[in-house]
Design a protein around this motif. Structure first.
Motif, PDB file in Angstrom:
ATOM      1  N   LEU A  11     -19.440 -66.278 -45.598  1.00 50.80           N
ATOM      2  CA  LEU A  11     -18.978 -67.731 -45.565  1.00 50.80           C
ATOM      3  C   LEU A  11     -17.266 -67.621 -45.881  1.00 50.80           C
ATOM      4  O   LEU A  11     -16.762 -67.004 -46.816  1.00 50.80           O
ATOM      5  CB  LEU A  11     -19.539 -68.500 -46.437  1.00 50.80           C
ATOM      6  CG  LEU A  11     -20.849 -68.664 -46.391  1.00 50.80           C
ATOM      7  CD1 LEU A  11     -21.599 -69.732 -47.586  1.00 50.80           C
ATOM      8  CD2 LEU A  11     -21.407 -69.123 -45.425  1.00 50.80           C
ATOM      9  N   ALA A  12     -16.357 -68.139 -45.044  1.00 53.13           N
ATOM     10  CA  ALA A  12     -15.031 -68.046 -45.192  1.00 53.13           C
ATOM     11  C   ALA A  12     -14.607 -69.435 -45.342  1.00 53.13           C
ATOM     12  O   ALA A  12     -15.058 -70.593 -44.922  1.00 53.13           O
ATOM     13  CB  ALA A  12     -14.299 -67.672 -43.766  1.00 53.13           C
ATOM     14  N   ALA A  13     -13.466 -69.577 -46.215  1.00 58.64           N
ATOM     15  CA  ALA A  13     -12.949 -70.791 -46.504  1.00 58.64           C
ATOM     16  C   ALA A  13     -11.343 -70.562 -46.400  1.00 58.64           C
ATOM     17  O   ALA A  13     -10.723 -69.544 -46.491  1.00 58.64           O
ATOM     18  CB  ALA A  13     -13.048 -71.157 -47.848  1.00 58.64           C
ATOM     19  N   PHE A  14     -10.635 -71.487 -45.760  1.00 58.93           N
ATOM     20  CA  PHE A  14      -9.222 -71.616 -45.376  1.00 58.93           C
ATOM     21  C   PHE A  14      -8.274 -72.476 -46.108  1.00 58.93           C
ATOM     22  O   PHE A  14      -9.041 -73.712 -46.295  1.00 58.93           O
ATOM     23  CB  PHE A  14      -8.846 -71.584 -43.860  1.00 58.93           C
ATOM     24  CG  PHE A  14      -9.252 -70.400 -43.029  1.00 58.93           C
ATOM     25  CD1 PHE A  14      -8.444 -69.386 -43.095  1.00 58.93           C
ATOM     26  CD2 PHE A  14     -10.527 -70.178 -42.763  1.00 58.93           C
ATOM     27  CE1 PHE A  14      -8.631 -68.126 -42.215  1.00 58.93           C
ATOM     28  CE2 PHE A  14     -10.784 -69.082 -42.010  1.00 58.93           C
ATOM     29  CZ  PHE A  14      -9.852 -68.025 -41.658  1.00 58.93           C
ATOM     30  N   ARG A  15      -7.352 -72.010 -46.629  1.00 58.82           N
ATOM     31  CA  ARG A  15      -6.551 -73.187 -47.170  1.00 58.82           C
ATOM     32  C   ARG A  15      -5.850 -73.865 -46.210  1.00 58.82           C
ATOM     33  O   ARG A  15      -5.064 -73.364 -45.331  1.00 58.82           O
ATOM     34  CB  ARG A  15      -5.509 -72.348 -48.044  1.00 58.82           C
ATOM     35  CG  ARG A  15      -4.476 -73.214 -48.957  1.00 58.82           C
ATOM     36  CD  ARG A  15      -3.646 -72.513 -49.570  1.00 58.82           C
ATOM     37  NE  ARG A  15      -2.620 -73.477 -50.064  1.00 58.82           N
ATOM     38  CZ  ARG A  15      -1.958 -73.457 -51.272  1.00 58.82           C
ATOM     39  NH1 ARG A  15      -2.056 -72.223 -52.146  1.00 58.82           N
ATOM     40  NH2 ARG A  15      -1.016 -74.257 -51.563  1.00 58.82           N
ATOM     41  N   TYR A  16      -5.660 -75.358 -46.466  1.00 61.12           N
ATOM     42  CA  TYR A  16      -4.949 -76.259 -45.560  1.00 61.12           C
ATOM     43  C   TYR A  16      -4.324 -77.063 -46.666  1.00 61.12           C
ATOM     44  O   TYR A  16      -5.025 -77.877 -47.526  1.00 61.12           O
ATOM     45  CB  TYR A  16      -5.799 -77.081 -44.658  1.00 61.12           C
ATOM     46  CG  TYR A  16      -4.988 -78.286 -44.135  1.00 61.12           C
ATOM     47  CD1 TYR A  16      -4.230 -77.683 -42.860  1.00 61.12           C
ATOM     48  CD2 TYR A  16      -5.192 -79.437 -44.251  1.00 61.12           C
ATOM     49  CE1 TYR A  16      -3.309 -78.623 -42.413  1.00 61.12           C
ATOM     50  CE2 TYR A  16      -4.549 -80.395 -43.770  1.00 61.12           C
ATOM     51  CZ  TYR A  16      -3.483 -80.133 -42.608  1.00 61.12           C
ATOM     52  OH  TYR A  16      -2.978 -80.995 -42.167  1.00 61.12           O
ATOM     53  N   GLU A  17      -3.062 -77.374 -46.606  1.00 55.16           N
ATOM     54  CA  GLU A  17      -2.432 -78.384 -47.461  1.00 55.16           C
ATOM     55  C   GLU A  17      -1.480 -79.307 -46.557  1.00 55.16           C
ATOM     56  O   GLU A  17      -0.727 -78.702 -45.975  1.00 55.16           O
ATOM     57  CB  GLU A  17      -1.498 -77.646 -48.576  1.00 55.16           C
ATOM     58  CG  GLU A  17      -1.041 -78.455 -49.753  1.00 55.16           C
ATOM     59  CD  GLU A  17      -0.721 -77.654 -50.768  1.00 55.16           C
ATOM     60  OE1 GLU A  17       0.365 -78.279 -51.444  1.00 55.16           O
ATOM     61  OE2 GLU A  17      -0.949 -76.441 -51.097  1.00 55.16           O
ATOM     62  N   CYS A  18      -1.568 -80.579 -46.866  1.00 61.22           N
ATOM     63  CA  CYS A  18      -0.676 -81.518 -46.068  1.00 61.22           C
ATOM     64  C   CYS A  18       0.551 -81.480 -46.736  1.00 61.22           C
ATOM     65  O   CYS A  18       0.344 -81.402 -48.057  1.00 61.22           O
ATOM     66  CB  CYS A  18      -1.355 -83.017 -46.200  1.00 61.22           C
ATOM     67  SG  CYS A  18      -2.952 -82.861 -45.612  1.00 61.22           S
ATOM     68  N   ARG A  19       1.520 -81.810 -46.064  1.00 58.75           N
ATOM     69  CA  ARG A  19       2.979 -82.167 -47.004  1.00 58.75           C
ATOM     70  C   ARG A  19       2.923 -83.702 -47.247  1.00 58.75           C
ATOM     71  O   ARG A  19       2.470 -84.598 -46.530  1.00 58.75           O
ATOM     72  CB  ARG A  19       3.880 -81.648 -46.028  1.00 58.75           C
ATOM     73  CG  ARG A  19       4.045 -80.308 -45.854  1.00 58.75           C
ATOM     74  CD  ARG A  19       5.223 -80.017 -44.816  1.00 58.75           C
ATOM     75  NE  ARG A  19       5.078 -78.609 -44.434  1.00 58.75           N
ATOM     76  CZ  ARG A  19       6.140 -77.822 -44.871  1.00 58.75           C
ATOM     77  NH1 ARG A  19       7.242 -78.346 -45.410  1.00 58.75           N
ATOM     78  NH2 ARG A  19       5.931 -76.490 -44.338  1.00 58.75           N
ATOM     79  N   GLY A  20       3.649 -84.014 -48.379  1.00 61.30           N
ATOM     80  CA  GLY A  20       3.587 -85.451 -48.913  1.00 61.30           C
ATOM     81  C   GLY A  20       2.665 -85.646 -49.952  1.00 61.30           C
ATOM     82  O   GLY A  20       2.557 -84.861 -50.720  1.00 61.30           O
ATOM     83  N   GLU A  21       2.051 -86.981 -50.119  1.00 54.33           N
ATOM     84  CA  GLU A  21       1.561 -87.083 -51.414  1.00 54.33           C
ATOM     85  C   GLU A  21       0.079 -86.898 -51.351  1.00 54.33           C
ATOM     86  O   GLU A  21      -0.477 -86.436 -52.397  1.00 54.33           O
ATOM     87  CB  GLU A  21       1.403 -88.844 -51.234  1.00 54.33           C
ATOM     88  CG  GLU A  21       2.937 -89.449 -51.585  1.00 54.33           C
ATOM     89  CD  GLU A  21       2.996 -90.685 -50.626  1.00 54.33           C
ATOM     90  OE1 GLU A  21       2.138 -91.211 -50.021  1.00 54.33           O
ATOM     91  OE2 GLU A  21       4.067 -91.270 -50.921  1.00 54.33           O
ATOM     92  N   ASP A  22      -0.641 -86.632 -50.101  1.00 50.49           N
ATOM     93  CA  ASP A  22      -1.900 -86.144 -50.048  1.00 50.49           C
ATOM     94  C   ASP A  22      -2.068 -84.602 -49.719  1.00 50.49           C
ATOM     95  O   ASP A  22      -1.048 -84.143 -48.870  1.00 50.49           O
ATOM     96  CB  ASP A  22      -2.742 -86.870 -48.875  1.00 50.49           C
ATOM     97  CG  ASP A  22      -2.838 -88.368 -49.044  1.00 50.49           C
ATOM     98  OD1 ASP A  22      -2.585 -88.952 -50.339  1.00 50.49           O
ATOM     99  OD2 ASP A  22      -3.020 -89.121 -48.004  1.00 50.49           O
ATOM    100  N   SER A  23      -2.966 -83.946 -50.283  1.00 49.56           N
ATOM    101  CA  SER A  23      -3.129 -82.665 -50.238  1.00 49.56           C
ATOM    102  C   SER A  23      -4.610 -82.348 -50.139  1.00 49.56           C
ATOM    103  O   SER A  23      -5.344 -82.679 -51.029  1.00 49.56           O
ATOM    104  CB  SER A  23      -2.455 -81.632 -51.075  1.00 49.56           C
ATOM    105  OG  SER A  23      -2.862 -82.123 -52.620  1.00 49.56           O
TER     106      SER A  23
END
Length: 140
Positions: A11-23
């Motif tokens: 199982l693979a998980a990828f990192r995703y991060e929004c810019r701004g207040e939400d992440s």
């Protein structure tokens, strides 16, 4: 093929991060398990939204992401094919610095569970017309 290799799940998980207040942050890398084991995939998030909606999606090889489930402060939903062995709990805290999470648990893992799993946070930017807009992060 060796018996242990047929029973191996990746199982693979990828990192995703929004810019701004939400992440949203998922642990990078692969999770390796044997059929029948319980597997938990982590998803940390941060938002100012008092009623966040978190989603999990599964993407198999050569396939599109499929909606699995939604968790919110006041409700939850699982797609029909993910009702029996898949669950997630929305963990919220009242302390601003504390982590919030929505870990995905897979009971009695099967070889068919091998996929990439995505955790997502509902977009929280809205216009005066109540149309939801996606927050975009630009590299410049």
């Amino acid at each position: 093929m060796e018996l242990w290799l047929r029973n191996l799940l990746i199982l693979a998980a990828f990192r995703y991060e929004c810019r701004g207040e939400d992440s949203v942050t998922q642990t990078l890398g692969h999770v390796i398990a044997t059929e029948g084991e319980q597997v938990t995939l982590d998803c940390q998030f941060d938002t100012l939204d008092t009623n966040p909606y978190l989603f999990w999606y599964k993407q198999g090889a050569n396939d599109f992401p499929k909606y699995m489930l939604r968790r919110a402060t006041f409700g939850s939903d699982n797609a029909i094919e993910f009702q029996r062995r898949f669950d997630a709990h929305l963990n919220l805290t009242t302390f601003k610095s504390a982590s919030k999470s929505v870990p995905l648990s897979i009971q009695r893992s099967q070889l068919s569970d091998s996929a990439v799993y995505y955790c997502a946070l509902r977009p929280t930017v809205t216009t005066g017309y109540t149309a939801t807009l996606q927050k975009l992060g630009y590299p410049w």
